[in-house]
Design a protein around this motif. Structure first.
Motif, PDB file in Angstrom:
ATOM      1  N   TYR A 170      -1.741  -3.002   7.322  1.00 50.73           N
ATOM      2  CA  TYR A 170      -1.863  -1.733   8.010  1.00 50.73           C
ATOM      3  C   TYR A 170      -3.238  -1.666   8.652  1.00 50.73           C
ATOM      4  CZ  TYR A 170       2.255   0.358   5.795  1.00 50.73           C
ATOM      5  OH  TYR A 170       3.531   0.665   5.404  1.00 50.73           O
ATOM      6  N   GLN A 215       0.345   6.653   6.231  1.00 57.40           N
ATOM      7  CA  GLN A 215       0.770   7.617   7.246  1.00 57.40           C
ATOM      8  C   GLN A 215      -0.324   8.656   7.483  1.00 57.40           C
ATOM      9  OE1 GLN A 215       4.361   9.784   6.309  1.00 57.40           O
ATOM     10  NE2 GLN A 215       4.642  10.425   8.422  1.00 57.40           N
ATOM     11  N   ALA A 216      -0.941   9.132   6.404  1.00 52.59           N
ATOM     12  CA  ALA A 216      -2.007  10.124   6.527  1.00 52.59           C
ATOM     13  C   ALA A 216      -3.207   9.565   7.297  1.00 52.59           C
ATOM     14  CB  ALA A 216      -2.442  10.588   5.142  1.00 52.59           C
ATOM     15  N   THR A 232       4.416   9.779  -9.592  1.00 45.04           N
ATOM     16  CA  THR A 232       5.243   8.574  -9.501  1.00 45.04           C
ATOM     17  C   THR A 232       4.396   7.331  -9.707  1.00 45.04           C
ATOM     18  OG1 THR A 232       4.974   8.560  -7.112  1.00 45.04           O
ATOM     19  CG2 THR A 232       6.968   9.580  -7.980  1.00 45.04           C
ATOM     20  N   TYR A 277      -9.414  12.380   0.735  1.00 45.27           N
ATOM     21  CA  TYR A 277      -8.221  12.190  -0.097  1.00 45.27           C
ATOM     22  C   TYR A 277      -8.561  11.819  -1.539  1.00 45.27           C
ATOM     23  CZ  TYR A 277      -5.398  12.509   4.108  1.00 45.27           C
ATOM     24  OH  TYR A 277      -4.804  12.966   5.262  1.00 45.27           O
ATOM     25  N   PRO A 337      -0.397  10.757  -7.454  1.00 43.55           N
ATOM     26  CA  PRO A 337       0.939  11.348  -7.621  1.00 43.55           C
ATOM     27  C   PRO A 337       1.567  10.886  -8.929  1.00 43.55           C
ATOM     28  CG  PRO A 337       0.713  10.319  -5.460  1.00 43.55           C
ATOM     29  CD  PRO A 337      -0.508   9.955  -6.249  1.00 43.55           C
ATOM     30  N   SER A 388       0.823  -1.205   0.000  1.00 46.90           N
ATOM     31  CA  SER A 388       0.000   0.000   0.000  1.00 46.90           C
ATOM     32  C   SER A 388       0.859   1.258   0.000  1.00 46.90           C
ATOM     33  CB  SER A 388      -0.916   0.003   1.218  1.00 46.90           C
ATOM     34  OG  SER A 388      -1.825  -1.068   1.149  1.00 46.90           O
ATOM     35  N   ASP A 389       0.277   2.341  -0.462  1.00 49.82           N
ATOM     36  CA  ASP A 389       0.940   3.639  -0.503  1.00 49.82           C
ATOM     37  C   ASP A 389       1.304   4.075   0.918  1.00 49.82           C
ATOM     38  OD1 ASP A 389       1.542   6.375  -0.570  1.00 49.82           O
ATOM     39  OD2 ASP A 389       0.006   6.815  -2.069  1.00 49.82           O
ATOM     40  N   ARG A 390       2.586   4.157   1.205  1.00 51.81           N
ATOM     41  CA  ARG A 390       3.042   4.501   2.565  1.00 51.81           C
ATOM     42  C   ARG A 390       2.598   5.895   2.989  1.00 51.81           C
ATOM     43  NH1 ARG A 390       8.835   1.918   1.675  1.00 51.81           N
ATOM     44  NH2 ARG A 390       8.290  -0.235   2.140  1.00 51.81           N
ATOM     45  N   ASN A 391       2.573   6.824   2.046  1.00 51.91           N
ATOM     46  CA  ASN A 391       2.138   8.187   2.377  1.00 51.91           C
ATOM     47  C   ASN A 391       0.663   8.196   2.787  1.00 51.91           C
ATOM     48  OD1 ASN A 391       4.654   9.341   1.869  1.00 51.91           O
ATOM     49  ND2 ASN A 391       4.186   9.559  -0.305  1.00 51.91           N
ATOM     50  N   LEU A 392      -0.158   7.431   2.077  1.00 56.70           N
ATOM     51  CA  LEU A 392      -1.568   7.342   2.429  1.00 56.70           C
ATOM     52  C   LEU A 392      -1.737   6.659   3.780  1.00 56.70           C
ATOM     53  CD1 LEU A 392      -4.562   7.726   1.798  1.00 56.70           C
ATOM     54  CD2 LEU A 392      -4.479   5.507   0.590  1.00 56.70           C
TER      55      LEU A 392
END
Length: 106
Positions: free
Chosen positions: A52, A30-31, A97, A68, A95, A24-28
């Protein structure tokens, strides 16, 4: 990643809520305030899996994901004890990327 699976055991009044896996998207994650931990899996499929999770109620997680840019695609009940939501985010709002192909599954 444009897709997110969210799941929680019934009843839905409390957490924890599962919000992703190791790809999974680590930034998401974290958010969302998610923590990487283990959930017991089917022994024939390799035992425990890393996922997670957050201590929030599923409704709170779904509300946050909507902020989001994620939209609900489907809802399903598994084994009459787990509710699973599939959410999607349009590629244009991801994003660069991710849209450029940086995500490559193993």
């Amino acid at each position: 990643m444009p897709y997110v699976f969210v799941s929680s055991e019934l009843p839905l009044e409390t957490g924890p809520t599962t919000v992703g896996d190791t790809t999974s998207d680590r930034n998401l994650m974290q958010a969302l305030g998610a923590t990487l931990g283990y959930v017991r899996g089917n022994k024939s499929r390799g035992g425990s899996q890393r996922v997670y999770f957050v201590e929030n109620r599923p409704r709170e997680v779904l509300d946050k994901l909507e902020l989001y840019g994620y939209r609900l695609l489907s809802t399903s009940v598994a084994a009459n004890i787990v509710l699973v939501w599939c959410l999607y985010k349009e590629a244009a709002s991801l994003p660069s990327t991710v849209t450029a192909g940086a995500f490559s599954p193993k």
